[in-house]
Design an enzyme around this catalytic site. Structure first.
Site, PDB file in Angstrom:
ATOM      1  N   LYS A  19       0.852  -1.209   0.000  1.00 15.04           N
ATOM      2  CA  LYS A  19       0.000   0.000   0.000  1.00 15.04           C
ATOM      3  C   LYS A  19       0.873   1.239   0.000  1.00 15.04           C
ATOM      4  O   LYS A  19       2.066   1.191   0.369  1.00 15.04           O
ATOM      5  CB  LYS A  19      -0.923   0.029   1.219  1.00 15.04           C
ATOM      6  CG  LYS A  19      -0.241   0.026   2.599  1.00 15.04           C
ATOM      7  CD  LYS A  19       0.225   1.358   3.125  1.00 15.04           C
ATOM      8  CE  LYS A  19       0.897   1.265   4.502  1.00 15.04           C
ATOM      9  NZ  LYS A  19       1.647   2.435   4.902  1.00 15.04           N
ATOM     10  N   ASP A 144      -2.279  -1.714  10.681  1.00  9.65           N
ATOM     11  CA  ASP A 144      -2.533  -1.683   9.234  1.00  9.65           C
ATOM     12  C   ASP A 144      -3.183  -2.962   8.708  1.00  9.65           C
ATOM     13  O   ASP A 144      -3.626  -2.994   7.553  1.00  9.65           O
ATOM     14  CB  ASP A 144      -1.199  -1.560   8.460  1.00  9.65           C
ATOM     15  CG  ASP A 144      -0.667  -0.150   8.445  1.00  9.65           C
ATOM     16  OD1 ASP A 144      -1.381   0.764   8.889  1.00  9.65           O
ATOM     17  OD2 ASP A 144       0.464   0.027   7.958  1.00  9.65           O
TER      18      ASP A 144
END
Ligand code: C5P
Length: 308
Positions: A19, A144
């Site tokens: 990401k 995350d």
């Protein structure tokens, strides 16, 4: 994450995507020591591959193409152990992890591997877990990890674990991504620990970015912000050097991803992005040319794995 069965029921292969943070507001320090965040994250087409094979002997084992990551702290291995402890599952698994995402780089590689392991093992062990249970397990592995159960584009709040998926509306102006990974690793806890009140913001960058994306507009570059960047640039000369190299080579802007050290820029035009990538590669930098990626119909996601 994309996946496929090798032998139905006994092994499968999944991709775990990296990401970037398009914007990241640090709102302040919480009582539990974590920091309150508002950030927009997006999965990109740079991925690790996990091949999982069922083991009837109950052993849980991980081998990695980077042997130094084949330890008991590996988040994919911890995800497997956690899932077994939570469900009482007695069968085991061999996880073969092919690493491509640089580790400790601000790209969420370890977190994405953990989310991929949770989803793939829920399938492989045929567990009946709700989306809430999977999200809670993910959050206990790292802030995350819940984001990667969704992938695509999302607003993440709380300490990062409160995920609001956004429609796939990444701006065309930012289509091609050039990433530069300075040759250092950065520990997330150290970056957060060094923050001062000057690094905090009120969340308005993230709000403005979400509003622009939802109206299918390009966000103002001034709102592509990262509250962790000042401290990282100050403490790590290699990051400041990488940032200067990107700008010198023609990057329209440069942002840190997460707690770094990876930096990124984005361009509408592939040829221009390729020229930028090449210039930096010729200078000896570790650089990646990639684009965003969304879960497809064949992807293993929270929605396709969770019990209803
Ligand atoms: O959640 P995760 O284990 O990835 O976080 C690593 C470290 O980063 C935490 O122990 C904490 O020191 C810091 N952190 C933080 N605020 C967040 C996320 C992480 O202070 N929102």
């Amino acid at each position: 994450m994309q996946w496929q069965w090798l032998q139905p029921g006994s092994s499968c292969t999944v991709r775990a995507y990296a990401k970037i943070n398009l914007t990241l507001d640090v709102l302040g320090r919480r009582g539990d020591g974590y920091h309150a965040l508002a950030t927009v994250m997006q999965t990109i087409d740079l991925y690790d591959t996990l091949s999982l094979t069922l083991r009837e002997d109950g052993l849980v084992h991980l081998v990695c193409t980077q042997p130094e990551l084949s330890t008991e702290t590996n988040l994919a291995l911890r995800a497997a152990m956690l899932l077994r402890a939570h469900t009482g599952e007695r069968r085991g698994v061999l996880i073969e992890l092919q690493k491509r995402i640089p580790s400790a780089a601000g790209l969420g590689g370890g977190s994405s591997d953990a989310a991929a392991a949770l989803l793939a093992l829920t399938r492989l062990w045929q567990l009946r877990l709700t989306a809430t249970e999977l999200m809670e397990l993910a959050a206990s592995l790292g802030s995350d990890v819940p984001f990667f159960l969704y992938g695509g584009l999302a607003l993440c709040e709380g300490r990062g674990e409160l995920v609001t998926p956004l429609p796939p509306c990444w701006p065309a102006e930012l289509r091609w991504l050039v990433l530069l990974k300075p040759a250092i690793s950065v520990a997330t806890a150290g970056v957060f620990g060094a923050l001062t009140a000057h690094d905090y913001s009120d969340g308005s960058h993230t709000q403005a970015v979400c509003a622009a994306l939802q109206a299918q507009r390009m966000p103002a570059l001034s709102h592509l912000h990262n509250g962790l960047e000042r401290g990282v640039l100050e403490r790590y000369a290699e990051v400041a050097v990488g940032r200067a190299a990107l700008l010198e080579a023609g990057a329209p802007f440069v942002r840190l991803s997460g707690s770094g050290p990876t930096l990124f820029t984005a361009l509408a035009d592939l040829e221009e992005a390729h020229r930028l990538w090449l210039r930096l590669q010729e200078q000896g930098y570790e650089v990646y040319l990639t684009q965003v990626v969304y879960p497809s119909a064949e992807s293993l996601t929270l929605a396709s794995v969770a019990a209803h």
